[in-house]
Design a protein around this motif. Sequence first.
Motif, PDB file in Angstrom:
ATOM      1  N   GLU A  36       0.723   3.481   3.240  1.00 61.76           N
ATOM      2  CA  GLU A  36       1.329   2.765   4.369  1.00 61.76           C
ATOM      3  C   GLU A  36       2.846   2.766   4.248  1.00 61.76           C
ATOM      4  O   GLU A  36       3.566   2.949   5.237  1.00 61.76           O
ATOM      5  N   GLU A  40       4.127   6.300   5.128  1.00 61.56           N
ATOM      6  CA  GLU A  40       4.035   6.526   6.577  1.00 61.56           C
ATOM      7  C   GLU A  40       5.092   5.723   7.325  1.00 61.56           C
ATOM      8  O   GLU A  40       5.779   6.247   8.202  1.00 61.56           O
ATOM      9  N   THR A  41       5.248   4.465   6.974  1.00 62.25           N
ATOM     10  CA  THR A  41       6.229   3.601   7.640  1.00 62.25           C
ATOM     11  C   THR A  41       7.643   4.123   7.443  1.00 62.25           C
ATOM     12  O   THR A  41       8.440   4.193   8.388  1.00 62.25           O
ATOM     13  N   ASP A  59       0.839  -1.183   0.000  1.00 68.43           N
ATOM     14  CA  ASP A  59       0.000   0.000   0.000  1.00 68.43           C
ATOM     15  C   ASP A  59       0.885   1.248   0.000  1.00 68.43           C
ATOM     16  O   ASP A  59       1.751   1.411   0.871  1.00 68.43           O
TER      17      ASP A  59
END
Length: 101
Positions: free
Chosen positions: A59, A62-63, A56
């Motif tokens: 995701e 953000e990670t 994703d």
Amino acid sequence: MTKPIEMITLWVAVVGNKYGVNSYVAVSEEILRDEIFEYVKEWWQDELGNLPLPKDRDEAIETYFEKVESETCTIDSTTLAGDFEDLFRPLSAGKVTGGYG
């Protein structure tokens, strides 16, 4: 007859890293996030080793910026008003002056 004022929203991201700053500008948030995702994929292995890259896009972004504490990413947008008739037309070739080389 007066031409109506056009509005355009530009999305801007600034990624700070150990080498300096990367700036990105796009006409939509989706395109901008795709550009940031490309950055994340390019540096993932170097910065996060064998940690699996999430499939994703959001995701992964953000990670990456949570785990790589030495890097930052800010996203913002601004709306401009004006005459943008020629904004997206191809530029014609011309003489470059004052450049390097």
